[in-house]
Scaffold this motif. Sequence first.
Motif, mmCIF file in Angstrom:
data_model
loop_
_atom_site.group_PDB
_atom_site.id
_atom_site.type_symbol
_atom_site.label_atom_id
_atom_site.label_comp_id
_atom_site.label_asym_id
_atom_site.label_seq_id
_atom_site.Cartn_x
_atom_site.Cartn_y
_atom_site.Cartn_z
ATOM 1 N N PHE A 2 25.131 19.532 24.345
ATOM 2 C CA PHE A 2 25.739 18.469 25.133
ATOM 3 C C PHE A 2 24.777 17.956 26.200
ATOM 4 O O PHE A 2 24.735 16.756 26.488
ATOM 5 N N GLU A 3 23.993 18.866 26.778
ATOM 6 C CA GLU A 3 23.028 18.447 27.796
ATOM 7 C C GLU A 3 21.973 17.527 27.192
ATOM 8 O O GLU A 3 21.574 16.532 27.804
ATOM 9 N N GLN A 4 21.533 17.848 25.984
ATOM 10 C CA GLN A 4 20.570 16.985 25.301
ATOM 11 C C GLN A 4 21.181 15.616 25.017
ATOM 12 O O GLN A 4 20.540 14.574 25.230
ATOM 13 N N TRP A 6 23.669 14.162 26.590
ATOM 14 C CA TRP A 6 23.865 13.429 27.839
ATOM 15 C C TRP A 6 22.548 12.862 28.369
ATOM 16 O O TRP A 6 22.494 11.755 28.885
ATOM 17 N N THR A 7 21.460 13.629 28.230
ATOM 18 C CA THR A 7 20.147 13.150 28.680
ATOM 19 C C THR A 7 19.709 11.926 27.893
ATOM 20 O O THR A 7 19.228 10.938 28.472
ATOM 21 N N THR A 9 21.664 9.833 26.261
ATOM 22 C CA THR A 9 22.574 8.732 26.590
ATOM 23 C C THR A 9 22.221 8.113 27.930
ATOM 24 O O THR A 9 22.151 6.885 28.066
ATOM 25 N N ARG A 10 21.990 8.939 28.932
ATOM 26 C CA ARG A 10 21.682 8.442 30.268
ATOM 27 C C ARG A 10 20.370 7.661 30.286
ATOM 28 O O ARG A 10 20.275 6.582 30.868
ATOM 29 N N LYS A 94 11.525 18.604 20.192
ATOM 30 C CA LYS A 94 11.918 19.567 21.223
ATOM 31 C C LYS A 94 12.330 20.951 20.698
ATOM 32 O O LYS A 94 11.970 21.940 21.347
#
Length: 431
Positions: A2-4, A6-7, A9-10, A94
Amino acid sequence: MFEQFWTITRNTFTEAIRQPIYVVLILAGALMLILNPFLAAYSMEPGKFGDNKMLVDMGLSTLFIVGLLLAAFSATGVMSAEIESRTVLTVVSKPVPRPLVVLGKFVGVVGAISVSYLILAMVFGLTVRHRVMSTAAQDLDGPVLSFGVGMSLVALGVATFGNYFFRWVWASTVVIGLAVATTCAFALVLLVSPEWALQSPLAELSRDGWFMGQTLIGAVLVWFGVIILGSVAVTVSTRLGQVPTVLICVLVFGAGVLSQSYIRAIDNRIGITSEAHFAHSGDGRASPWHRMLETWLNRDLTNSVKMSLERQSDTFTRERFELLVVDVELTEAERDEAFRFYVTERRLPDGIVEELADQARLPFGERVICTAGVLLHWTAPNLQYLWPADAITQGNHISGGYVVRCLIYTLTYVVAVLAIGVALFQRREVG
């Protein structure tokens, strides 16, 4: 994961709203919306709401077209440009799953499109509140001009000040500022009448048979269509550059808008042929599959012609008879005899029916064209389904159930298109 997501997307959202073309399209769209009340005054439409109906039609068209361009340019700016410059290689190495990259890019693009669409929708709402000045005796709407122009100038001033003194990115700052300013301006306009008296927001939304409320619901439906075009732009940009992506988005937009028109034209061309579908479909309706199947089988259409005549024989008049046999070569005596048979027997003579059946068979070239049209109708988004201007201008209220059905259709189409985009990007060489 989810962090990936969100990054990605942002970063996509930030990069999209920083593109100069993004701000240019927003300002150009806002200018066109501001000019619409003046242009709609020349519609020559009769009735109290004639000019304002034209205003709604022009405003929604502007939202759709500008939304299309924003979707195409935003998607190519954050997807194809990164692939061509191999910037995306640093992300997928990554490692980040490739489907996550496509989904993150899409959500970021949708976010950027939605912010710009919010600005334009609020400007559109202000113009609808102002209405068209059909006569010189009408006064300007003071709250609309004061709040709309004033707060927009404040947003532009803050963005310019921040860019000069604090090195803020002017493009992204002005976009966020305009989104806040136009939303606040529209909210204040709902609370203040044209005479500067406080009122309930529902008073403005429900005025003239919920004209404003229905218009805002229509803007939401158009936004659904813009999201569909955004998914198409992201999918295409996984393989193609900016110019082909924009061109394909325009073609998809045209096909989606004209979808109902060309399927109706196909039905008219194979009108008698399609009557055979009623004999083969269990529910008594002719689906596009039956239309295409019957077109290609090109079977003996004698029974189909008879069915067509029975379904259309409400009256047995001379005018109706002449319309049916207009392409049949008959002498005057044969025509009179056939008409007497038509009136007494309630059907055409077998010889004429057989000739009509022969005429109804399509040549190979037309079969190919009709089939391509049906396939295009299946694959292209039905944007006419999401076009609310006709319902609003004719006074037909858009129900909540219809909005829900449109939302389900939009989500289904977007998921299907993004699945294709994931498959295309999965095998794309980015190194």
